[in-house]
Design a protein around this motif. Structure first.
Motif, PDB file in Angstrom:
ATOM      1  N   SER A 193       0.849  -1.261   0.124  1.00  0.00           N
ATOM      2  CA  SER A 193      -0.084   0.064   0.084  1.00  0.00           C
ATOM      3  C   SER A 193       0.883   1.304  -0.055  1.00  0.00           C
ATOM      4  O   SER A 193       0.431   2.309  -0.394  1.00  0.00           O
ATOM      5  CB  SER A 193      -0.976  -0.090   1.241  1.00  0.00           C
ATOM      6  OG  SER A 193      -0.187   0.006   2.550  1.00  0.00           O
ATOM      7  N   ASP A 198      -4.060   3.426  -5.195  1.00  0.00           N
ATOM      8  CA  ASP A 198      -5.502   2.806  -4.809  1.00  0.00           C
ATOM      9  C   ASP A 198      -6.176   2.527  -6.244  1.00  0.00           C
ATOM     10  O   ASP A 198      -6.175   3.236  -7.316  1.00  0.00           O
ATOM     11  CB  ASP A 198      -6.461   3.806  -4.248  1.00  0.00           C
ATOM     12  CG  ASP A 198      -5.940   3.697  -2.566  1.00  0.00           C
ATOM     13  OD1 ASP A 198      -5.043   2.890  -2.313  1.00  0.00           O
ATOM     14  OD2 ASP A 198      -6.373   4.765  -1.688  1.00  0.00           O
ATOM     15  N   GLU A 201      -4.913  -2.747  -8.140  1.00  0.00           N
ATOM     16  CA  GLU A 201      -4.635  -4.199  -7.860  1.00  0.00           C
ATOM     17  C   GLU A 201      -5.186  -5.042  -8.830  1.00  0.00           C
ATOM     18  O   GLU A 201      -4.761  -6.020  -9.267  1.00  0.00           O
ATOM     19  CB  GLU A 201      -5.354  -4.471  -6.626  1.00  0.00           C
ATOM     20  CG  GLU A 201      -5.132  -5.890  -5.992  1.00  0.00           C
ATOM     21  CD  GLU A 201      -5.784  -6.285  -4.777  1.00  0.00           C
ATOM     22  OE1 GLU A 201      -5.673  -7.134  -4.029  1.00  0.00           O
ATOM     23  OE2 GLU A 201      -6.247  -5.243  -4.123  1.00  0.00           O
TER      24      GLU A 201
END
Length: 279
Positions: A193, A198, A201
């Motif tokens: 992270s 964000d 993934e």
């Protein structure tokens, strides 16, 4: 004993009074010096603590025993003691007796405490089993070995790599590699992270599938699953990784995402290919 050493054995918490214990001499000392020259990695002085001990359940020949071998390197500077504590509470030693405790211990104190508890749990859990099943003594042998060292593969990053072997009376032991990356400026562990933005993934998972597919002659996730890799359908980025200057290597241990015969799987990805995902 809450560990992955023996998954098929039940847990026993009671002691077995009357069982004779035989413990070989424990070699516990700090080392990592050659002559008068200190070992240094990435500008940090490195020291080590070593434990080699065997605890047998009885003095009889052929009695089951626990073989415990640790060779753990740590940062010697006083300012790095908090990081040493973090490293040793991050899964290098299992069971992790200390993760819920905030007590600050020196490396020597922590290792001494771990060894004592590990051997005592072996005695209290396995002695009753062996008493009731003397014909299968080898089923109650346990081995646990950890060898760690430091590498500097990127600027301001120091990586602690532990080679771990566990065996608990089954058909085979399990070898694992655990890598923990330290941001030497912030003096803290680096997580995925901290590296990736964000929402990246899903695309990163596709990259993992492509790289493992090339290694195993598979063109799709379905092809990998047919070979027993990611057979449960869950593809994920491993938090077990080595951060290099120009690449990142994800490590999937034995039996983690593939049959035991496949062994450890490593996926090295150039950071240039990940630029759009990096923070």
């Amino acid at each position: 004993m809450k560990t992955n050493i023996v998954k098929e054995r039940p847990s026993f918490a009671t002691s077995c009074i009357g069982i004779l214990l035989f413990c070989c001499i424990v070699s516990l000392f700090t080392a990592c010096r050659s002559g008068n020259k200190s070992v240094r990695v990435g500008g940090f002085e490195i020291d080590s603590v070593v434990v080699d001990t065997t605890l047998a359940l009885t003095q009889a020949e052929g009695a089951p025993a626990c073989q415990l071998s640790l060779h753990l390197h740590f940062l010697k500077e006083k300012k790095a003691q908090a990081m040493n504590d973090t490293l040793l509470r991050a899964g290098i030693l299992l069971p992790d007796y200390f993760s819920l405790s905030k007590e600050k211990l020196s490396v020597r104190e922590l290792v001494d405490s771990f060894v004592g508890r590990y051997l005592e749990e072996y005695r209290t859990e396995y002695a009753p089993l062996y008493q009731a099943d003397r014909e299968h003594a080898t089923a109650y042998n346990v081995q646990y070995s950890v060898r760690s060292h430091f590498e500097k593969n990127a600027d301001d990053v120091l990586t602690n790599i532990a080679d771990i072997y566990t065996y608990g009376g089954g058909a085979h032991g399990i070898k694992q590699t655990l890598a923990l990356n330290i941001d030497t400026k912030k003096n803290q562990l680096i997580r995925l992270s901290d590296l990736f933005i964000d929402g990246s993934e899903p695309l990163l998972k596709e990259i993992i599938i492509q790289h493992i597919g090339k290694q195993h002659e598979a063109e799709s996730l379905a092809d990998l699953q047919a070979k027993g890799i990611f057979a449960d359908g869950e593809v994920y980025l491993s938090e077990n990784f080595i951060l290099g200057k120009d690449d990142i290597t994800f490590i999937y241990g034995e039996d983690e995402i593939a049959p035991h015969a496949v062994g450890e799987i490593r996926v090295k990805v150039d950071l240039d290919d990940l630029k759009k995902f990096l923070k």
